[in-house]
Design an enzyme around this catalytic site. Structure first.
Site, mmCIF file in Angstrom:
data_model
loop_
_atom_site.group_PDB
_atom_site.id
_atom_site.type_symbol
_atom_site.label_atom_id
_atom_site.label_comp_id
_atom_site.label_asym_id
_atom_site.label_seq_id
_atom_site.Cartn_x
_atom_site.Cartn_y
_atom_site.Cartn_z
ATOM 1 N N TYR A 155 0.839 -1.200 0.000
ATOM 2 C CA TYR A 155 0.000 0.000 0.000
ATOM 3 C C TYR A 155 0.874 1.250 0.000
ATOM 4 C CZ TYR A 155 -2.693 3.807 2.146
ATOM 5 O OH TYR A 155 -3.255 5.037 2.441
HETATM 6 N N1 LIG Z 1 -8.799 7.785 6.591
HETATM 7 C C1 LIG Z 1 -7.571 8.181 6.918
HETATM 8 O O1 LIG Z 1 -7.268 8.409 8.104
HETATM 9 C C2 LIG Z 1 -6.547 8.330 5.859
HETATM 10 C C3 LIG Z 1 -6.910 8.366 4.518
HETATM 11 N N2 LIG Z 1 -5.936 8.515 3.559
HETATM 12 C C4 LIG Z 1 -6.338 8.561 2.143
HETATM 13 O O2 LIG Z 1 -7.416 9.477 1.974
HETATM 14 C C5 LIG Z 1 -8.350 8.953 1.007
HETATM 15 C C6 LIG Z 1 -9.733 8.837 1.637
HETATM 16 O O3 LIG Z 1 -9.647 8.052 2.823
HETATM 17 P P1 LIG Z 1 -10.945 7.278 3.352
HETATM 18 O O4 LIG Z 1 -12.162 8.098 3.116
HETATM 19 O O5 LIG Z 1 -10.630 6.782 4.720
HETATM 20 O O6 LIG Z 1 -10.984 6.054 2.345
HETATM 21 P P2 LIG Z 1 -11.913 4.739 2.439
HETATM 22 O O7 LIG Z 1 -10.986 3.568 2.460
HETATM 23 O O8 LIG Z 1 -12.918 4.879 3.510
HETATM 24 O O9 LIG Z 1 -12.718 4.823 1.061
HETATM 25 C C7 LIG Z 1 -12.002 4.774 -0.120
HETATM 26 C C8 LIG Z 1 -12.952 4.813 -1.291
HETATM 27 O O10 LIG Z 1 -12.267 4.131 -2.319
HETATM 28 C C9 LIG Z 1 -13.149 3.251 -2.953
HETATM 29 N N3 LIG Z 1 -12.453 2.060 -3.454
HETATM 30 C C10 LIG Z 1 -11.796 1.122 -2.736
HETATM 31 N N4 LIG Z 1 -11.329 0.154 -3.559
HETATM 32 C C11 LIG Z 1 -11.725 0.498 -4.826
HETATM 33 C C12 LIG Z 1 -11.590 -0.089 -6.111
HETATM 34 N N5 LIG Z 1 -10.963 -1.261 -6.279
HETATM 35 N N6 LIG Z 1 -12.136 0.558 -7.172
HETATM 36 C C13 LIG Z 1 -12.788 1.730 -7.020
HETATM 37 N N7 LIG Z 1 -12.963 2.350 -5.835
HETATM 38 C C14 LIG Z 1 -12.441 1.725 -4.755
HETATM 39 C C15 LIG Z 1 -14.218 2.874 -1.950
HETATM 40 O O11 LIG Z 1 -15.369 2.586 -2.700
HETATM 41 P P3 LIG Z 1 -16.637 1.778 -2.116
HETATM 42 O O12 LIG Z 1 -17.021 2.474 -0.862
HETATM 43 O O13 LIG Z 1 -17.655 1.957 -3.204
HETATM 44 O O14 LIG Z 1 -16.210 0.369 -1.910
HETATM 45 C C16 LIG Z 1 -14.307 4.120 -1.097
HETATM 46 O O15 LIG Z 1 -15.315 4.954 -1.599
HETATM 47 C C17 LIG Z 1 -7.784 7.622 0.557
HETATM 48 O O16 LIG Z 1 -7.045 7.786 -0.640
HETATM 49 C C18 LIG Z 1 -6.861 7.234 1.683
HETATM 50 O O17 LIG Z 1 -5.816 6.352 1.267
HETATM 51 C C19 LIG Z 1 -4.602 8.576 3.863
HETATM 52 C C20 LIG Z 1 -4.201 8.523 5.174
HETATM 53 C C21 LIG Z 1 -5.145 8.467 6.255
HETATM 54 N N1 LIG Z 2 -8.088 3.968 1.807
HETATM 55 C C1 LIG Z 2 -7.734 4.204 3.074
HETATM 56 N N2 LIG Z 2 -6.461 4.532 3.368
HETATM 57 C C2 LIG Z 2 -6.114 4.743 4.667
HETATM 58 C C3 LIG Z 2 -7.057 4.633 5.684
HETATM 59 C C4 LIG Z 2 -8.391 4.305 5.340
HETATM 60 O O1 LIG Z 2 -9.261 4.197 6.214
HETATM 61 N N3 LIG Z 2 -8.677 4.088 4.041
HETATM 62 N N4 LIG Z 2 -6.718 4.843 6.977
HETATM 63 C C5 LIG Z 2 -5.473 5.088 7.332
HETATM 64 C C6 LIG Z 2 -5.242 5.250 8.810
HETATM 65 O O2 LIG Z 2 -5.625 6.522 9.217
HETATM 66 C C7 LIG Z 2 -3.859 5.064 9.307
HETATM 67 O O3 LIG Z 2 -3.083 6.038 8.746
HETATM 68 C C8 LIG Z 2 -3.838 5.179 10.833
HETATM 69 O O4 LIG Z 2 -4.831 4.416 11.404
HETATM 70 C C9 LIG Z 2 -4.364 5.176 6.339
HETATM 71 N N5 LIG Z 2 -4.846 5.042 4.975
#
Ligand SMILES: NC(=O)C1=CN([C@@H]2O[C@H](COP(=O)(O)OP(=O)(O)OC[C@H]3O[C@@H](n4cnc5c(N)ncnc54)[C@H](OP(=O)(O)O)[C@@H]3O)[C@@H](O)[C@H]2O)C=CC1
Ligand SMILES: Nc1nc2c(c(=O)[nH]1)N=C([C@H](O)[C@@H](O)CO)CN2
Length: 243
Positions: A155
């Site tokens: 990842y």
């Molecule tokens: N949450 C956090 O604390 C952190 C988030 N990030 C980044 O910020 C962004 C948003 O985070 P967050 O809202 O938590 O993300 P989530 O993991 O909650 O959601 C990600 C989205 O990506 C979609 N998705 C997953 N796999 C696929 C696929 N194969 N094809 C198409 N769509 C896909 C999901 O679609 P569906 O719901 O339809 O399955 C969902 O809508 C991400 O890029 C994440 O990596 C980075 C660090 C920390």
């Molecule tokens: N696609 C996602 N990426 C990440 C998520 C997530 O929920 N969806 N969450 C994290 C976490 O916040 C991690 O950084 C600490 O728990 C990282 N990326």
């Protein structure tokens, strides 16, 4: 007098959490929005009812990305932004087939955004010419793109690849299109994260807090409003780099 066209923002993974919060923020500002989603949920149904163009796409399948592109090209003459939010946060512990894991991480976080940027840049350029201002590509990367992760190795590597796309596309598309990244360390926990995990994660930064999705929304809004940032990354990490 020539009417000013409205060009939509494309948010990938717009059906939940951060993507959904960005969609709601832009709609509240009267912006046009198109999303990609993978899972058809009541929330996606609600967005459709609100008039949001929701297109199903699974980024593990290049042909699904191609269909998303073809749908957008057929429907729109330009795009105000492409916000690459879709992401699959998978770990080595949860995947026996590590080759398949790396392939999936690279496909979702690098190959699909690359395919979208290469195909949709003409729509971003068209909108920039018509609006007389730069349009935007925003990549949601991750703090671990720079620091690595011992539990999400594939990842983290794929997010580093995504971060590098920001540099190349910033060079290729300037000055009509700005290309930047947002690298959160923690925005919001997943529902299944237990208290012990949450406490451990909070302690990793100096500010020791879970900021919530609006921190990410504010960063997106800053980049959309900026006139003078491209090829850069906004680090939303609570000082974790100094912890
Ligand atoms: N949450 C956090 O604390 C952190 C988030 N990030 C980044 O910020 C962004 C948003 O985070 P967050 O809202 O938590 O993300 P989530 O993991 O909650 O959601 C990600 C989205 O990506 C979609 N998705 C997953 N796999 C696929 C696929 N194969 N094809 C198409 N769509 C896909 C999901 O679609 P569906 O719901 O339809 O399955 C969902 O809508 C991400 O890029 C994440 O990596 C980075 C660090 C920390
Ligand atoms: N696609 C996602 N990426 C990440 C998520 C997530 O929920 N969806 N969450 C994290 C976490 O916040 C991690 O950084 C600490 O728990 C990282 N990326």
């Amino acid at each position: 007098m020539q009417e000013t066209r409205v060009y939509p923002h494309l948010i990938t993974g717009g059906g939940r959490r951060l993507g959904l919060a960005v969609v709601r923020h832009l709609l509240a500002q009267g912006e046009a929005v198109v999303i990609s989603y993978r899972s058809f949920t009541p929330m996606v149904e609600e967005l459709m009812a609100q008039g949001v163009h929701c297109i199903r796409a699974d980024f593990t399948q290049p042909e699904s990305v191609t269909k998303l592109i073809q749908t957008i090209e057929a429907e729109y003459r330009g795009l105000r932004s492409v916000i690459h939010n879709a992401s699959d946060w998978s770990s080595e512990a949860d995947n026996e087939d590590l080759q398949a894991l790396m392939t999936r991480m690279w496909q979702v976080h690098v190959a699909a955004p690359y395919q979208l940027n290469m195909s949709l840049q003409s729509l971003l350029l068209c909108a920039a010419n018509d609006l007389g201002q730069a349009t935007d590509i925003i990549h949601l990367t991750d703090f671990v793109a720079e620091k690595g992760s011992d539990k999400h190795i594939a990842y983290a590597a794929s997010k580093a690849g995504l971060a590098n796309l920001s540099l190349s596309f910033a060079r290729q598309l300037a000055p009509k299109v700005k290309v930047n990244a947002i690298a959160p360390s923690l925005l919001m926990f997943q529902q299944g994260d237990n208290k012990e995990y949450q406490q451990k994660a909070l302690k990793k930064s100096l500010l020791c807090l879970e900021p919530g999705e609006q921190e990410g929304v504010a960063a997106v809004q800053y980049l959309l409003s900026s006139r003078y940032m491209t090829g850069r990354t906004l680090a939303l990490d609570g000082g974790r780099h100094l912890a």
